[in-house]
Design a protein around this motif. Structure first.
Motif, short mmCIF file in Angstrom:
data_model
loop_
_atom_site.label_atom_id
_atom_site.label_comp_id
_atom_site.label_asym_id
_atom_site.label_seq_id
_atom_site.Cartn_x
_atom_site.Cartn_y
_atom_site.Cartn_z
N GLY A 74 0.84 -1.19 0.00
CA GLY A 74 0.00 0.00 0.00
C GLY A 74 0.87 1.24 0.00
N THR A 75 1.39 1.59 -1.16
CA THR A 75 2.35 2.68 -1.29
C THR A 75 1.68 4.04 -1.39
OG1 THR A 75 3.66 1.13 -2.60
CG2 THR A 75 4.39 3.43 -2.56
N TYR A 76 0.62 4.10 -2.21
CA TYR A 76 -0.08 5.34 -2.53
C TYR A 76 0.94 6.34 -3.09
CZ TYR A 76 -3.88 8.80 -2.13
OH TYR A 76 -4.84 9.74 -2.38
N ASP A 97 2.27 -1.85 -4.70
CA ASP A 97 0.96 -1.23 -4.94
C ASP A 97 0.63 -1.36 -6.42
OD1 ASP A 97 -1.28 0.68 -5.08
OD2 ASP A 97 -0.52 1.49 -3.19
N HIS A 109 -1.34 0.87 -7.73
CA HIS A 109 -1.44 2.31 -8.03
C HIS A 109 -2.71 2.71 -8.77
CE1 HIS A 109 2.36 3.50 -6.29
NE2 HIS A 109 2.84 2.35 -6.75
N SER A 132 -7.73 2.21 -4.04
CA SER A 132 -8.74 1.36 -3.44
C SER A 132 -10.13 1.88 -3.81
CB SER A 132 -8.56 1.34 -1.92
OG SER A 132 -7.28 0.84 -1.58
N THR A 179 -0.40 -6.52 -7.42
CA THR A 179 -1.12 -6.87 -6.20
C THR A 179 -0.38 -7.98 -5.45
OG1 THR A 179 -2.43 -8.60 -7.27
CG2 THR A 179 -3.30 -6.34 -7.36
N GLY A 185 -2.68 -1.79 2.76
CA GLY A 185 -3.27 -1.82 1.44
C GLY A 185 -4.77 -1.61 1.47
N ASP A 237 -3.24 -9.81 1.22
CA ASP A 237 -2.01 -9.24 1.78
C ASP A 237 -1.49 -10.10 2.93
OD1 ASP A 237 -2.24 -7.14 -0.03
OD2 ASP A 237 -3.16 -5.78 1.41
#
Length: 202
Positions: A36-38, A61, A63, A66, A113, A132, A142
């Protein structure tokens, strides 16, 4: 130099500092992975700590955001929307932020993913940070994909864990319960909404 408070995201400073301290402890056990980088907010805490102990941070991620990041949803950000393809895309912002923060040498983006990448992964990890998607399917993928990759003595950290359902979504709490009850991890700390568990068995 870019600082974490200049980057979009919901990680509190005390949570980021706790993750950096854990990375400093666990980095000798293997690389660090965040899910879960964002836009890279947490990477700005984890990356320098990983570099300091001679390891690297992998940040995973797809990208595309969500559910809550899509058009018409509560956390949609027009600045991260690519009108040409009609999709959310945080990857260009992440790459820009890593460059501005001077972290391209120690932070390696993984684009995909957990379900796509975890089955092909064999390296033990010193720390896994799950932040994530909050659907049950995403959270389970995850947890199931990466918890077994945590080295003995390493840490599994889960963000946005709300024991009271009135406070937030349940999937992060549910996978925290799974980790706690697995016999593989023991809870060691809670900072804000960040739960920290340590691998204690195989």
């Amino acid at each position: 130099m870019l600082s974490p408070d200049e980057v979009k995201g919901f990680l509190a400073p005390e949570e980021g500092e706790a993750l950096a301290a854990l990375t400093a402890q666990a980095g000798a056990l293997g690389p660090i992975l965040e899910i879960g980088t964002y836009c890279g907010k947490s990477a700005l805490y984890l990356g320098p700590a990983a570099r300091q102990v001679g390891t690297i941070l992998y940040t995973l991620d797809h990208h595309r955001g969500s559910e809550e990041h899509q058009r018409g949803e509560a956390y949609h950000d027009p600045e991260l929307y690519d009108a040409e393809i009609d999709r959310m895309d945080s990857l260009p912002t992440l790459r820009r932020n890593l460059f501005r923060a001077g972290l391209e040498d120690c932070v390696i983006p993984l684009i995909g993913t957990s379900a796509q990448i975890a089955p092909h992964w064999s390296t033990e990890l010193g720390l896994v940070f799950i932040d994530g998607g909050h659907s049950m399917a995403a959270a389970l993928a995850d947890y199931r994909g990466w918890a077994s990759r945590v080295a003995m003595g390493g840490y599994l950290c889960i963000h946005d864990v709300f024991p009271d359902p009135a406070d937030g979504g349940r999937p992060p709490y549910e996978i925290w319960c799974m980790a706690r009850d697995s016999g593989l991890f023991e809870p060691v700390n809670r900072i804000g909404t960040l739960e920290v568990l340590q691998r204690c068995a195989r």
